[in-house]
Design an enzyme around this catalytic site. Sequence first.
Site, PDB file in Angstrom:
ATOM      1  N   ARG A  53     -31.627 -18.373 -15.079  1.00 48.67           N
ATOM      2  CA  ARG A  53     -32.506 -18.868 -13.898  1.00 48.67           C
ATOM      3  C   ARG A  53     -32.044 -18.119 -12.864  1.00 48.67           C
ATOM      4  O   ARG A  53     -32.841 -17.763 -11.938  1.00 48.67           O
ATOM      5  CB  ARG A  53     -32.063 -20.287 -13.850  1.00 48.67           C
TER       6      ARG A  53
ATOM      7  N   ARG B 106     -23.089 -40.688 -11.951  1.00 46.72           N
ATOM      8  CA  ARG B 106     -22.246 -39.338 -12.699  1.00 46.72           C
ATOM      9  C   ARG B 106     -20.794 -39.909 -12.788  1.00 46.72           C
ATOM     10  O   ARG B 106     -20.090 -38.907 -13.379  1.00 46.72           O
ATOM     11  CB  ARG B 106     -22.333 -38.499 -11.608  1.00 46.72           C
TER      12      ARG B 106
ATOM     13  N   ARG C 221     -18.490 -27.143 -13.207  1.00 51.44           N
ATOM     14  CA  ARG C 221     -19.788 -28.222 -13.061  1.00 51.44           C
ATOM     15  C   ARG C 221     -19.689 -29.008 -14.580  1.00 51.44           C
ATOM     16  O   ARG C 221     -19.811 -30.185 -14.776  1.00 51.44           O
ATOM     17  CB  ARG C 221     -21.120 -27.689 -12.808  1.00 51.44           C
TER      18      ARG C 221
ATOM     19  N   LYS D 290     -33.260 -31.287 -16.465  1.00 54.37           N
ATOM     20  CA  LYS D 290     -33.354 -32.673 -15.663  1.00 54.37           C
ATOM     21  C   LYS D 290     -34.315 -32.737 -14.791  1.00 54.37           C
ATOM     22  O   LYS D 290     -35.365 -33.366 -14.704  1.00 54.37           O
ATOM     23  CB  LYS D 290     -31.985 -33.334 -15.221  1.00 54.37           C
TER      24      LYS D 290
ATOM     25  N   ARG E 226     -29.698 -21.526  -7.364  1.00 53.73           N
ATOM     26  CA  ARG E 226     -29.027 -22.429  -6.189  1.00 53.73           C
ATOM     27  C   ARG E 226     -27.569 -21.751  -6.073  1.00 53.73           C
ATOM     28  O   ARG E 226     -27.142 -20.983  -6.876  1.00 53.73           O
ATOM     29  CB  ARG E 226     -28.697 -23.678  -7.098  1.00 53.73           C
TER      30      ARG E 226
HETATM   31  P1  AMP Z   1     -27.464 -31.851  -9.317  1.00 55.97           P
HETATM   32  O1  AMP Z   1     -28.669 -31.127  -8.670  1.00 55.97           O
HETATM   33  O2  AMP Z   1     -27.532 -33.295  -9.833  1.00 55.97           O
HETATM   34  O3  AMP Z   1     -26.834 -30.666 -10.459  1.00 55.97           O
HETATM   35  O4  AMP Z   1     -26.111 -31.981  -8.227  1.00 55.97           O
HETATM   36  C1  AMP Z   1     -25.569 -30.678  -7.504  1.00 55.97           C
HETATM   37  C2  AMP Z   1     -24.267 -31.074  -6.880  1.00 55.97           C
HETATM   38  O5  AMP Z   1     -24.572 -31.975  -5.877  1.00 55.97           O
HETATM   39  C3  AMP Z   1     -23.344 -31.514  -7.825  1.00 55.97           C
HETATM   40  O6  AMP Z   1     -22.572 -30.556  -8.644  1.00 55.97           O
HETATM   41  C4  AMP Z   1     -22.486 -32.426  -6.839  1.00 55.97           C
HETATM   42  O7  AMP Z   1     -21.562 -31.468  -6.192  1.00 55.97           O
HETATM   43  C5  AMP Z   1     -23.533 -33.181  -5.976  1.00 55.97           C
HETATM   44  N1  AMP Z   1     -23.852 -34.413  -6.565  1.00 55.97           N
HETATM   45  C6  AMP Z   1     -24.928 -34.660  -7.066  1.00 55.97           C
HETATM   46  N2  AMP Z   1     -25.279 -35.950  -7.531  1.00 55.97           N
HETATM   47  C7  AMP Z   1     -23.882 -36.525  -7.284  1.00 55.97           C
HETATM   48  C8  AMP Z   1     -23.397 -37.792  -7.846  1.00 55.97           C
HETATM   49  N3  AMP Z   1     -24.167 -38.638  -8.204  1.00 55.97           N
HETATM   50  N4  AMP Z   1     -21.919 -37.929  -7.194  1.00 55.97           N
HETATM   51  C9  AMP Z   1     -20.981 -36.930  -6.646  1.00 55.97           C
HETATM   52  N5  AMP Z   1     -21.779 -35.575  -6.547  1.00 55.97           N
HETATM   53  C10 AMP Z   1     -23.152 -35.408  -6.717  1.00 55.97           C
END
Ligand code: AMP
Length: 207
Positions: free
Chosen positions: A127, A88, A146, A13, A135
């Site tokens: 990665r 999400r 996740r 993404k 990360r």
């Molecule tokens: P991402 O970089 O999109 O994978 O997000 C990393 C982490 O941030 C996720 O595993 C969640 O803990 C939190 N997070 C990101 N976007 C959301 C969202 N829309 N709702 C809830 N938690 C989020």
Amino acid sequence: MRLVLLGPPGAGKGTQAARISATWQIPHISTGDMLRAAVASGSELGKKVNEIISKGHLVPDDVIGEVVERRLSEEDARRGFLLDGFPRTLPQVGILDRGLAKQGTSLDRVIFLQLDDETAVTRILGRKEDGNGERADDAEETVRERLRVYHTQTAPVANEYGSRGLLAKIDGSRTIDAVFEQIKAALEGIASTGSDDPSESGPGGGR
Ligand code: AMP
């Protein structure tokens, strides 16, 4: 152009979002990046979300909803945006619907990057080994959590947008270039690239 980018962890993404954002000149709004920035700043919000992120869980809908609503009301998001990582959950779909309705706008398309779990895990752990975009939530156990959260909470979001006829399904297992070609094809006809977007010139103009 108002877009949502949806897909499991590891689907690419972030990489595709950067390309889409540059090609259609719309801000890339990543809730994950915004939350990581909050954690790094040591703010009150950051302290609260750090523990949640490191477990692979989701921050509460009202918390992230407020962050996104504020961001979407900024000037640069008026003529379009690419949301990456939001919505999400189904309640977050409702939050976005209401926020856009207040602005008198709606989504043009939801790009759904599909990838199977084992490829996702292999990619993310790769990665991590490369030290490439690693990360804090990339430990295998957290990645599996996740993915579990993705299947229970986020897969219904794809179904919802599917039933609205907004979903463009993209095979995320292919090369970065091949995935981007599929995305370009899916967005064809919505709006031209650059700022001369004819869909923006209607009443109100959206600016
Ligand atoms: P991402 O970089 O999109 O994978 O997000 C990393 C982490 O941030 C996720 O595993 C969640 O803990 C939190 N997070 C990101 N976007 C959301 C969202 N829309 N709702 C809830 N938690 C989020």
